[in-house]
Scaffold this motif. Structure first.
Motif, PDB file in Angstrom:
ATOM      1  N   SER A   1       0.841  -1.189   0.000  1.00 30.82           N
ATOM      2  CA  SER A   1       0.000   0.000   0.000  1.00 30.82           C
ATOM      3  C   SER A   1       0.881   1.245   0.000  1.00 30.82           C
ATOM      4  CB  SER A   1      -0.917   0.004   1.230  1.00 30.82           C
ATOM      5  OG  SER A   1      -1.747  -1.143   1.244  1.00 30.82           O
ATOM      6  N   GLY A   2       0.283   2.372  -0.255  1.00 32.00           N
ATOM      7  CA  GLY A   2       1.004   3.635  -0.238  1.00 32.00           C
ATOM      8  C   GLY A   2       0.019   4.771  -0.402  1.00 32.00           C
ATOM      9  N   PHE A   3       0.545   5.998  -0.445  1.00 35.93           N
ATOM     10  CA  PHE A   3      -0.320   7.148  -0.667  1.00 35.93           C
ATOM     11  C   PHE A   3       0.490   8.284  -1.280  1.00 35.93           C
ATOM     12  CE2 PHE A   3       1.139   7.298   3.727  1.00 35.93           C
ATOM     13  CZ  PHE A   3       1.570   8.603   3.913  1.00 35.93           C
ATOM     14  N   PHE A   4      -0.232   9.213  -1.903  1.00 35.29           N
ATOM     15  CA  PHE A   4       0.395  10.361  -2.539  1.00 35.29           C
ATOM     16  C   PHE A   4       0.607  11.481  -1.524  1.00 35.29           C
ATOM     17  CE2 PHE A   4      -2.020   8.560  -6.262  1.00 35.29           C
ATOM     18  CZ  PHE A   4      -0.905   8.175  -6.997  1.00 35.29           C
ATOM     19  N   PHE A   5       1.751  12.148  -1.653  1.00 35.60           N
ATOM     20  CA  PHE A   5       2.067  13.295  -0.794  1.00 35.60           C
ATOM     21  C   PHE A   5       2.668  14.367  -1.685  1.00 35.60           C
ATOM     22  CE2 PHE A   5       4.813  15.724   2.124  1.00 35.60           C
ATOM     23  CZ  PHE A   5       3.903  16.003   3.147  1.00 35.60           C
ATOM     24  N   GLU A   6       2.147  15.577  -1.571  1.00 32.25           N
ATOM     25  CA  GLU A   6       2.591  16.674  -2.421  1.00 32.25           C
ATOM     26  C   GLU A   6       3.164  17.787  -1.556  1.00 32.25           C
ATOM     27  OE1 GLU A   6       0.865  19.056  -6.282  1.00 32.25           O
ATOM     28  OE2 GLU A   6      -0.508  18.662  -4.625  1.00 32.25           O
ATOM     29  N   ARG A   7       4.318  18.293  -1.994  1.00 39.00           N
ATOM     30  CA  ARG A   7       4.939  19.414  -1.277  1.00 39.00           C
ATOM     31  C   ARG A   7       5.637  20.314  -2.289  1.00 39.00           C
ATOM     32  NH1 ARG A   7       9.422  18.970   3.631  1.00 39.00           N
ATOM     33  NH2 ARG A   7       9.305  21.171   4.273  1.00 39.00           N
ATOM     34  N   GLU A   8       5.281  21.593  -2.258  1.00 36.62           N
ATOM     35  CA  GLU A   8       5.888  22.575  -3.153  1.00 36.62           C
ATOM     36  C   GLU A   8       5.846  22.095  -4.610  1.00 36.62           C
ATOM     37  OE1 GLU A   8       9.732  23.184  -1.488  1.00 36.62           O
ATOM     38  OE2 GLU A   8       8.972  24.240   0.277  1.00 36.62           O
ATOM     39  N   ASN A   9       4.667  21.594  -5.003  1.00 35.67           N
ATOM     40  CA  ASN A   9       4.406  21.149  -6.377  1.00 35.67           C
ATOM     41  C   ASN A   9       5.224  19.940  -6.801  1.00 35.67           C
ATOM     42  OD1 ASN A   9       2.445  23.147  -6.865  1.00 35.67           O
ATOM     43  ND2 ASN A   9       4.040  24.643  -7.364  1.00 35.67           N
ATOM     44  N   ARG A  10       5.828  19.250  -5.849  1.00 37.84           N
ATOM     45  CA  ARG A  10       6.519  17.992  -6.138  1.00 37.84           C
ATOM     46  C   ARG A  10       5.675  16.862  -5.551  1.00 37.84           C
ATOM     47  NH1 ARG A  10      12.837  19.120  -4.712  1.00 37.84           N
ATOM     48  NH2 ARG A  10      13.114  17.220  -5.936  1.00 37.84           N
ATOM     49  N   LEU A  11       5.472  15.829  -6.341  1.00 36.00           N
ATOM     50  CA  LEU A  11       4.599  14.736  -5.949  1.00 36.00           C
ATOM     51  C   LEU A  11       5.435  13.519  -5.568  1.00 36.00           C
ATOM     52  CD1 LEU A  11       1.598  13.821  -5.761  1.00 36.00           C
ATOM     53  CD2 LEU A  11       1.871  12.898  -8.081  1.00 36.00           C
ATOM     54  N   TYR A  12       5.062  12.883  -4.461  1.00 42.75           N
ATOM     55  CA  TYR A  12       5.789  11.731  -3.952  1.00 42.75           C
ATOM     56  C   TYR A  12       4.831  10.564  -3.717  1.00 42.75           C
ATOM     57  CZ  TYR A  12       9.258  15.322  -2.766  1.00 42.75           C
ATOM     58  OH  TYR A  12      10.155  16.357  -2.813  1.00 42.75           O
ATOM     59  N   LEU A  13       5.383   9.373  -3.786  1.00 42.94           N
ATOM     60  CA  LEU A  13       4.703   8.182  -3.294  1.00 42.94           C
ATOM     61  C   LEU A  13       5.318   7.844  -1.949  1.00 42.94           C
ATOM     62  CD1 LEU A  13       2.769   5.718  -3.801  1.00 42.94           C
ATOM     63  CD2 LEU A  13       4.825   4.500  -4.576  1.00 42.94           C
ATOM     64  N   VAL A  14       4.471   7.614  -0.968  1.00 39.90           N
ATOM     65  CA  VAL A  14       4.915   7.219   0.365  1.00 39.90           C
ATOM     66  C   VAL A  14       4.535   5.763   0.586  1.00 39.90           C
ATOM     67  CG1 VAL A  14       4.736   7.670   2.849  1.00 39.90           C
ATOM     68  CG2 VAL A  14       4.541   9.570   1.214  1.00 39.90           C
ATOM     69  N   THR A  15       5.443   4.987   1.115  1.00 40.24           N
ATOM     70  CA  THR A  15       5.167   3.603   1.472  1.00 40.24           C
ATOM     71  C   THR A  15       6.132   3.199   2.583  1.00 40.24           C
ATOM     72  OG1 THR A  15       4.787   1.366   0.597  1.00 40.24           O
ATOM     73  CG2 THR A  15       6.697   2.577  -0.265  1.00 40.24           C
ATOM     74  N   SER A  16       6.143   1.940   2.945  1.00 35.56           N
ATOM     75  CA  SER A  16       7.089   1.462   3.952  1.00 35.56           C
ATOM     76  C   SER A  16       8.450   1.205   3.312  1.00 35.56           C
ATOM     77  CB  SER A  16       6.588   0.161   4.590  1.00 35.56           C
ATOM     78  OG  SER A  16       5.424   0.392   5.358  1.00 35.56           O
ATOM     79  N   ARG A  17       9.510   1.432   4.078  1.00 40.93           N
ATOM     80  CA  ARG A  17      10.844   1.153   3.564  1.00 40.93           C
ATOM     81  C   ARG A  17      10.978  -0.311   3.174  1.00 40.93           C
ATOM     82  NH1 ARG A  17      15.538  -1.233   5.109  1.00 40.93           N
ATOM     83  NH2 ARG A  17      17.490  -0.326   4.313  1.00 40.93           N
ATOM     84  N   HIS A  18      10.400  -1.215   3.979  1.00 41.82           N
ATOM     85  CA  HIS A  18      10.592  -2.635   3.686  1.00 41.82           C
ATOM     86  C   HIS A  18       9.849  -3.072   2.424  1.00 41.82           C
ATOM     87  CE1 HIS A  18       6.793  -3.191   6.140  1.00 41.82           C
ATOM     88  NE2 HIS A  18       6.580  -4.108   5.205  1.00 41.82           N
ATOM     89  N   VAL A  19       9.032  -2.189   1.857  1.00 45.15           N
ATOM     90  CA  VAL A  19       8.407  -2.475   0.569  1.00 45.15           C
ATOM     91  C   VAL A  19       9.424  -2.309  -0.557  1.00 45.15           C
ATOM     92  CG1 VAL A  19       6.668  -1.684  -1.099  1.00 45.15           C
ATOM     93  CG2 VAL A  19       6.074  -1.894   1.332  1.00 45.15           C
ATOM     94  N   VAL A  20      10.298  -1.305  -0.448  1.00 44.40           N
ATOM     95  CA  VAL A  20      11.272  -1.052  -1.517  1.00 44.40           C
ATOM     96  C   VAL A  20      12.565  -1.830  -1.316  1.00 44.40           C
ATOM     97  CG1 VAL A  20      10.286   1.208  -1.997  1.00 44.40           C
ATOM     98  CG2 VAL A  20      12.200   1.036  -0.402  1.00 44.40           C
ATOM     99  N   ILE A  21      12.870  -2.204  -0.080  1.00 42.32           N
ATOM    100  CA  ILE A  21      14.050  -3.032   0.179  1.00 42.32           C
ATOM    101  C   ILE A  21      13.927  -3.654   1.564  1.00 42.32           C
ATOM    102  CG2 ILE A  21      15.401  -1.097   1.090  1.00 42.32           C
ATOM    103  CD1 ILE A  21      17.899  -2.450  -0.140  1.00 42.32           C
ATOM    104  N   ASP A  22      14.200  -4.928   1.638  1.00 36.25           N
ATOM    105  CA  ASP A  22      14.212  -5.635   2.921  1.00 36.25           C
ATOM    106  C   ASP A  22      15.343  -6.655   2.868  1.00 36.25           C
ATOM    107  OD1 ASP A  22      13.745  -6.750   5.367  1.00 36.25           O
ATOM    108  OD2 ASP A  22      11.772  -7.583   4.885  1.00 36.25           O
ATOM    109  N   GLU A  23      16.466  -6.256   3.420  1.00 31.79           N
ATOM    110  CA  GLU A  23      17.652  -7.094   3.320  1.00 31.79           C
ATOM    111  C   GLU A  23      17.472  -8.436   4.017  1.00 31.79           C
ATOM    112  OE1 GLU A  23      18.986  -2.740   3.502  1.00 31.79           O
ATOM    113  OE2 GLU A  23      17.496  -4.040   4.453  1.00 31.79           O
ATOM    114  N   VAL A  24      16.755  -8.452   5.140  1.00 32.18           N
ATOM    115  CA  VAL A  24      16.612  -9.680   5.916  1.00 32.18           C
ATOM    116  C   VAL A  24      15.903 -10.768   5.115  1.00 32.18           C
ATOM    117  CG1 VAL A  24      15.582 -10.704   7.982  1.00 32.18           C
ATOM    118  CG2 VAL A  24      16.653  -8.439   8.115  1.00 32.18           C
TER     119      VAL A  24
END
Length: 264
Positions: A44-67
């Motif tokens: 899951s994730g959500f959109f976050f906008e700041r100063e006209n820049r758009l981001y996707l927010v999610t958990s760190r372990h979604v993009v990388i989980d070394e364990v």
């Protein structure tokens, strides 16, 4: 009407983009992880906008989980394409690396890694008709004393990947505050919620209804952003036969997004 400039905040776009659902559902796209062409996990994730820049927010372990050796190289998010016909959608690929360098931002505090990641989205590459909503710094709840202990929270995401597959919408789960807001539980940068959650909801927004929006952004998306759901909390010495799971969850305080989206 002429096309809306990319620089204009999504929350301020013309009223003719009104959709037939609460805008909260359009702020939380489904996230899928891939390694090349191989699908790995749902999240899951959500959109976050700041100063006209758009981001996707999610958990760190979604993009990388070394364990667990979970090492995707891209994400795919689902974008709606029609404000009145929500059955129309498309997948939008988000690379996680460029020239061997990670494109996402993650944070640390005195207690170690924070399980939140943000990645800037190339909004100019979105389909012209893309329909979405985004949280902003104005949505982040920082006055914790203004949130009563019995406040009703919601977690919006895709538990086990489950969602409305016809309209491509997430589901919401009711949650309660399980540890005092503003207090770092056991010294960590999160608070606890009491909610029924599952795998796949990592990275979901933890929100409460905003009873009195005070800006165009919060009027367009009338929800207060409290945290980012990370994982379930359990006791390591629990008797798996005699004792049920605690049913508690970790939610990282949303103000970490202000640090992770600071202009470089």
């Amino acid at each position: 009407m002429s096309p809306t400039p990319i620089a204009q905040p999504e929350s301020l776009r013309p009223a003719n983009r009104t959709v037939p659902v609460d805008p909260l559902f359009l702020a939380a796209p489904q996230v899928s992880t891939y390694l090349g062409e191989f699908a790995l996990t749902n999240a899951s994730g959500f959109f976050f906008e700041r100063e006209n820049r758009l981001y996707l927010v999610t958990s760190r372990h979604v993009v990388i989980d070394e364990v667990s050796e979970h090492l995707p190289d891209r994400l795919v998010i689902e974008l709606h394409l029609d404000a009145t016909n929500l059955t129309k959608s498309t997948g939008f690929s988000v690379p996680l690396y460029r020239d061997g360098q990670a494109l996402w931002h993650q944070g640390r505090d005195s207690a170690g890694e924070i399980d939140v990641a943000v990645i800037e989205l190339e909004r100019a590459a979105f389909p012209p008709s893309a329909v979405y909503r985004a949280f902003t710094p104005a949505h982040i709840q920082t006055a914790f004393t203004a949130v009563p202990a019995d406040a009703s929270l919601m977690v919006v995401g895709f538990p086990l990947g489950f969602h409305d597959v016809v309209h491509h919408l997430p589901v919401v789960r009711l949650a309660a505050i399980a540890s005092p807001l503003g207090i770092r539980f056991q010294g960590q940068g999160y608070f606890l919620t009491d909610a029924r959650t599952h795998r796949g909801i990592s990275g979901a927004a933890v929100v409460m209804r905003d009873p009195a929006p005070t800006s165009p952004a919060t009027e367009a998306l009338p929800w207060r952003l409290l945290g980012v759901h990370s994982s379930r909390m359990d006791m390591g010495n629990r008797d798996l036969v005699l004792d049920e799971s605690l049913g508690l969850n970790c939610a990282w305080y949303a103000d970490i997004l202000l640090t992770l989206t600071e202009a470089s």
